[in-house]
Design a protein around this motif. Structure first.
Motif, PDB file in Angstrom:
ATOM      1  N   ALA A  35       4.585 -52.000 -24.841  1.00 18.04           N
ATOM      2  CA  ALA A  35       5.363 -51.287 -25.859  1.00 18.04           C
ATOM      3  C   ALA A  35       6.841 -51.228 -25.528  1.00 18.04           C
ATOM      4  CB  ALA A  35       4.815 -49.870 -26.039  1.00 18.04           C
ATOM      5  N   GLY A  36       7.186 -51.386 -24.251  1.00 22.70           N
ATOM      6  CA  GLY A  36       8.588 -51.369 -23.851  1.00 22.70           C
ATOM      7  C   GLY A  36       9.226 -52.743 -23.857  1.00 22.70           C
ATOM      8  N   GLY A  37       8.481 -53.771 -24.263  1.00 17.48           N
ATOM      9  CA  GLY A  37       9.024 -55.125 -24.326  1.00 17.48           C
ATOM     10  C   GLY A  37       8.908 -55.900 -23.031  1.00 17.48           C
TER      11      GLY A  37
ATOM     12  N   LEU B  95      -2.332 -41.856 -20.580  1.00 20.26           N
ATOM     13  CA  LEU B  95      -1.186 -41.267 -21.281  1.00 20.26           C
ATOM     14  C   LEU B  95      -1.066 -41.770 -22.720  1.00 20.26           C
ATOM     15  CD1 LEU B  95       1.512 -41.479 -18.463  1.00 20.26           C
ATOM     16  CD2 LEU B  95       0.197 -39.486 -19.178  1.00 20.26           C
ATOM     17  N   ALA B  96      -2.117 -42.414 -23.226  1.00 19.03           N
ATOM     18  CA  ALA B  96      -2.039 -43.005 -24.553  1.00 19.03           C
ATOM     19  C   ALA B  96      -1.724 -41.969 -25.630  1.00 19.03           C
ATOM     20  CB  ALA B  96      -3.342 -43.732 -24.884  1.00 19.03           C
ATOM     21  N   SER B  97      -2.366 -40.810 -25.550  1.00 20.99           N
ATOM     22  CA  SER B  97      -2.162 -39.794 -26.587  1.00 20.99           C
ATOM     23  C   SER B  97      -0.739 -39.258 -26.567  1.00 20.99           C
ATOM     24  CB  SER B  97      -3.162 -38.658 -26.413  1.00 20.99           C
ATOM     25  OG  SER B  97      -3.007 -38.054 -25.125  1.00 20.99           O
ATOM     26  N   GLU B  98      -0.179 -39.065 -25.332  1.00 22.49           N
ATOM     27  CA  GLU B  98       1.184 -38.570 -25.261  1.00 22.49           C
ATOM     28  C   GLU B  98       2.193 -39.592 -25.799  1.00 22.49           C
ATOM     29  OE1 GLU B  98      -1.047 -38.298 -23.019  1.00 22.49           O
ATOM     30  OE2 GLU B  98      -1.205 -36.192 -22.408  1.00 22.49           O
ATOM     31  N   VAL B  99       1.973 -40.833 -25.427  1.00 17.24           N
ATOM     32  CA  VAL B  99       2.907 -41.883 -25.879  1.00 17.24           C
ATOM     33  C   VAL B  99       2.740 -42.127 -27.381  1.00 17.24           C
ATOM     34  CG1 VAL B  99       3.554 -44.297 -25.597  1.00 17.24           C
ATOM     35  CG2 VAL B  99       2.968 -42.924 -23.608  1.00 17.24           C
ATOM     36  N   GLU B 100       1.493 -42.025 -27.858  1.00 10.58           N
ATOM     37  CA  GLU B 100       1.271 -42.187 -29.293  1.00 10.58           C
ATOM     38  C   GLU B 100       2.042 -41.137 -30.087  1.00 10.58           C
ATOM     39  OE1 GLU B 100      -2.455 -42.211 -32.487  1.00 10.58           O
ATOM     40  OE2 GLU B 100      -2.817 -41.990 -30.336  1.00 10.58           O
TER      41      GLU B 100
ATOM     42  N   GLY C 297       1.176 -45.843 -22.031  1.00 15.38           N
ATOM     43  CA  GLY C 297      -0.057 -45.586 -22.748  1.00 15.38           C
ATOM     44  C   GLY C 297      -0.671 -46.742 -23.469  1.00 15.38           C
ATOM     45  N   ASP C 298      -0.150 -47.965 -23.258  1.00 15.33           N
ATOM     46  CA  ASP C 298      -0.703 -49.110 -23.988  1.00 15.33           C
ATOM     47  C   ASP C 298      -1.708 -49.915 -23.173  1.00 15.33           C
ATOM     48  OD1 ASP C 298       1.002 -50.208 -22.162  1.00 15.33           O
ATOM     49  OD2 ASP C 298       2.310 -51.205 -23.607  1.00 15.33           O
ATOM     50  N   GLY C 299      -2.007 -49.462 -21.927  1.00 16.03           N
ATOM     51  CA  GLY C 299      -2.978 -50.173 -21.110  1.00 16.03           C
ATOM     52  C   GLY C 299      -2.456 -51.467 -20.531  1.00 16.03           C
ATOM     53  N   ILE C 300      -1.144 -51.621 -20.466  1.00 15.16           N
ATOM     54  CA  ILE C 300      -0.515 -52.836 -19.933  1.00 15.16           C
ATOM     55  C   ILE C 300       0.408 -52.419 -18.790  1.00 15.16           C
ATOM     56  CG2 ILE C 300       0.960 -54.817 -20.439  1.00 15.16           C
ATOM     57  CD1 ILE C 300       0.119 -54.519 -23.372  1.00 15.16           C
ATOM     58  N   ILE C 301       0.264 -53.073 -17.638  1.00 17.31           N
ATOM     59  CA  ILE C 301       1.083 -52.762 -16.466  1.00 17.31           C
ATOM     60  C   ILE C 301       2.047 -53.918 -16.224  1.00 17.31           C
ATOM     61  CG2 ILE C 301       1.073 -52.434 -13.961  1.00 17.31           C
ATOM     62  CD1 ILE C 301       0.284 -49.998 -15.492  1.00 17.31           C
TER      63      ILE C 301
ATOM     64  N   ALA D  36      -5.480 -47.600 -15.459  1.00 19.55           N
ATOM     65  CA  ALA D  36      -6.179 -46.370 -15.882  1.00 19.55           C
ATOM     66  C   ALA D  36      -5.186 -45.229 -16.063  1.00 19.55           C
ATOM     67  CB  ALA D  36      -7.253 -45.999 -14.871  1.00 19.55           C
ATOM     68  N   GLN D  37      -4.213 -45.112 -15.155  1.00 16.79           N
ATOM     69  CA  GLN D  37      -3.192 -44.070 -15.300  1.00 16.79           C
ATOM     70  C   GLN D  37      -2.367 -44.288 -16.570  1.00 16.79           C
ATOM     71  OE1 GLN D  37      -0.796 -43.410 -11.743  1.00 16.79           O
ATOM     72  NE2 GLN D  37      -2.500 -44.081 -10.440  1.00 16.79           N
ATOM     73  N   ASP D  38      -2.068 -45.527 -16.863  1.00 19.00           N
ATOM     74  CA  ASP D  38      -1.293 -45.824 -18.077  1.00 19.00           C
ATOM     75  C   ASP D  38      -2.104 -45.475 -19.327  1.00 19.00           C
ATOM     76  OD1 ASP D  38       1.203 -47.610 -19.150  1.00 19.00           O
ATOM     77  OD2 ASP D  38      -0.590 -47.994 -20.340  1.00 19.00           O
ATOM     78  N   THR D  39      -3.366 -45.861 -19.334  1.00 11.57           N
ATOM     79  CA  THR D  39      -4.207 -45.610 -20.506  1.00 11.57           C
ATOM     80  C   THR D  39      -4.405 -44.109 -20.723  1.00 11.57           C
ATOM     81  OG1 THR D  39      -5.359 -47.689 -20.063  1.00 11.57           O
ATOM     82  CG2 THR D  39      -6.422 -46.144 -21.576  1.00 11.57           C
TER      83      THR D  39
END
Length: 710
Positions: free
Chosen positions: A179-181, A379-384, A148-152, A374-377
């Protein structure tokens, strides 16, 4: 309808009223409590004994301080997600899943995230989540393909070719950490990479479509480099030949005069010498061609050979000379290539090469990467919500305790637990000091802390390679043996022991008892110092006289007979004896008056007179100490550390005494063998001498009184 006002409860401690916060209703009403009644309005996020992660979560603007609005905001946010706010007030090491308010969308997402955390940790049956479960959010994020951080990151790309493209982007433009390092790319990096790739490919296609640009095909770049290396020098040579054609007299000096050669004759020359390189490529003459084999300036022979092999032979064939017209033809052929190079765009993808970039542009990889982002972004609310679980768990555990060390100083004044600003306990000079505060700079801290009227001892504490500085408040006993350099032991809140050394002292009264004896101690110290100075001076004078006499006895001749002393002058000393008698008489009269007055008193009045005399000496010191002890204030101690204390937090005498423990035998201990075998033997003669002096003074007073009133 107006909401019913909350019924507050207060307790009095430290000389002011403090609010009690015991229930969830108390916490929810904090926004309505007049902030003039808050004990503190701000505290630092570091340097206090409180979980730093919780403080960082509350510090919404990341300025290193937690302020009253941020505390209120944290309470309100947590209250929305809990069914019962009493859990927040009481504090709990774990957050029960049933306590989460799933009636709201935010609460439902948070509950789902909490269950996901437990599943990720291998505890799907657990009914509560703790701070230990949520603290390492990076580890939780690492297990997710999309966080959900918009980074692939490359690990999230399944197609091997697309993954290689992503790695090319990272190699060219750099990366960002998700977010996962993991290192990955954002939408901006992907779009910037492909924009640069398209621009570079468009420029490359010009050379493929225009044959004039790559006149020697794949060898054009190498040939152009060889041509460019001699271009200026060849232009110079043919210009000199044109000048010689214009005026024959110019040929000799343009080829350099004999004097120029004579200047070189005395030097050690080499083919690469700058003086040699400055000479023309060859001898100048009107209409002369440029020799390509023999007769070349030694400094330029290697460059001309490379030019002949890489440019002249491919373009003009085997030549030993080059005319001005042929040189102009060669330069014209490279004009298109030079113009094309001048138009090359400045990109970071050039190092990948045209072929690789064309492959990247032709495979639809840009759309694939943007779709993954786009798929990662999405999920931002769920990951937040995972981060929200961590926030709520820490708030449930710590927020109630913080409020009771912020809105009120309940822990400090009630003694239920240590306050967050108490760093530990210092043991020094037979005492234990509970009010110990961490400081960064003792000099800076003491400037404001001096206004607290508290006796502060700054200690440097060392534990292995770790160091810290504390300010310890001494509020009981005396300060006679407190001095810079004394050592003690400091125990921090984790129970670790530190070697503590006094580096600075702020002197202030500690107790009334100390103030009572301080005039006598000062007088005794002054008399002792004067006696020591006098004895030292007399000893030094005696030693000097002895050494001088010994030296003079060995060097000086025998002294001449001294003149006899003058006869005793009775008249001269009569006045001296009279003056001494008058002085003794005056002292005796004064002493007689005092003793007569004492003897005229009744027996029960004499102790009152002695007490009055003691108070006359010690009273001013005790009064000043009493006023200062009444003014002791905790505020400046904390303000010097970045707090904003909003109340006059007094440290009165009884409370101050409780903050410093004195050495006492344990309760129930047996006092055996209390006679010190090495104690000094008591001498009785001082008592006898004192009794004789009193008798003598009484007799002298009676005798002088009889003489005076006869």
């Amino acid at each position: 309808m107006n909401r019913k006002a909350h019924e507050w409860r207060f307790f009095r401690a430290g000389g002011f009223d403090q609010v009690r916060i015991d229930t969830g209703a108390d916490l929810l009403a904090l926004g309505d409590l007049d902030q003039k009644l808050w004990v503190a309005l701000s505290c630092p996020t570091r340097g206090i004994e409180f979980d730093a992660h919780t403080l960082d979560l509350i510090d919404s603007d990341n300025d290193g301080h937690v302020r009253a609005p941020e505390v209120i905001s944290a309470v309100n946010w947590a209250a929305r997600l809990l069914k019962d706010c009493d859990l927040l007030a009481k504090g709990s090491a774990t957050l029960p899943l049933v306590a989460i308010n799933e009636a709201t969308d935010e609460g439902a997402k948070l509950l789902a995230a909490a269950r996901h955390i437990l599943v990720s940790l291998g505890k799907p049956e657990a009914d509560s989540v703790s701070a230990a479960d949520t603290t390492d959010t990076a580890r939780l994020m690492a297990g997710l393909r999309f966080n959900g951080d918009g980074i692939i990151a490359p690990a999230a790309v399944e197609d091997a070719v697309t993954k290689s493209v992503l790695e090319s982007i990272i190699a060219s433009l750099g990366s960002v950490t998700d977010a996962g390092g993991e290192k990955g790319v954002t939408k901006d990096l992907v779009e910037r990479f492909f924009d640069q790739a398209r621009e570079f490919d468009t420029w490359s296609l010009r050379a493929e479509q225009d044959q004039a640009i790559l006149c020697l095909k794949e060898d054009t770049q190498l040939a152009a480099t060889a041509w460019r290396a001699v271009r200026t020098k060849v232009d110079d040579y043919f210009t000199r030949c044109q000048m010689a054609a214009y005026d024959a007299r110019a040929a000799l000096p343009l080829s350099r005069s004999i004097e120029d050669y004579q200047q070189l004759a005395g030097k050690e020359l080499s083919a690469g010498a700058s003086e040699v390189a400055a000479f023309p490529l060859a001898l100048v003459a009107a209409g002369q061609s440029l020799p390509l084999r023999n007769g070349i300036n030694p400094a330029w022979s290697a460059a001309i050979v490379a030019f002949r092999e890489q440019v002249v032979l491919p373009l003009l064939g085997n030549r030993d000379q080059l005319s001005a017209e042929e040189w102009a033809d060669i330069s014209g052929r490279f004009a298109a290539y030079e113009g094309w190079l001048a138009d090359k765009p400045e990109t970071q993808v050039e190092a990948l090469g045209s072929a690789h970039l064309r492959m990247v542009l032709s495979g639809g990889h840009e759309l694939a990467l943007l779709e993954l982002i786009a798929q990662d972004t999405a999920l931002a609310s769920e990951v937040e919500a995972i981060a929200s679980v961590d926030r709520l768990v820490h708030y449930v555990r710590d927020l109630g305790a913080l409020v009771n060390n912020f809105v009120s100083f309940r822990n400090f004044y009630t003694g239920v637990d240590k306050a967050v600003f108490q760093a530990g306990t210092l043991y020094l000079d037979g005492r234990s000091c509970e009010l110990c505060i961490k400081v960064d700079d003792a000099g800076k801290h003491s400037t404001l802390a001096n206004l607290s009227r508290v006796c502060l001892v700054y200690c440097e504490c060392v534990n292995g390679s770790a160091k810290q500085t504390i300010a310890a408040a001494f509020t009981a006993g005396d300060s006679d043996q407190l001095m810079v350099g004394r050592n003690g032991i400091f125990y921090d809140r984790k129970g670790q022991d530190w070697n503590a050394t006094i580096i600075r002292i702020l002197e202030h009264p500690i107790s009334i008892r100390q103030a009572f004896w301080s005039p006598y101690k000062r007088a005794g110290k002054m008399i002792g110092e004067q006696l020591q100075k006098f004895a030292a001076a007399r000893s030094q004078a005696a030693e000097t006289k002895l050494v001088t006499s010994a030296l003079e006895a060995g060097k000086a001749p025998a002294e001449a007979p001294k003149a006899p002393p003058p006869p005793f002058d009775v008249g001269k000393f009569a006045g001296i004896f009279a003056a001494i008698g008058l002085a003794v008489g005056a002292l005796g009269t004064a002493l007689a008056s005092v003793l007569t007055g004492l003897l005229d008193l009744r027996w029960w009045q004499m102790p009152l007179v002695l007490i009055g005399a003691l108070l006359a000496v010690s009273g001013p010191s005790m009064l000043i100490a009493w006023f200062k002890l009444k003014q002791r204030n905790l505020g400046p101690l904390l303000d010097a550390n970045g707090w904003a204390v909003n109340a006059r937090a007094r440290i009165n005498i009884p409370f101050g005494t409780s903050l410093t423990g004195l050495a006492r035998l344990p309760e129930g201990a047996s006092a055996l063998h209390m006679v010190d075998p090495f104690a000094e033997k008591k001498q009785r003669w001082p008592y006898y001498v004192g009794a004789l002096l009193l008798i003598g003074m009484a007799w002298a007073s009676w005798h002088w009184s009889a003489l005076l009133f006869r």
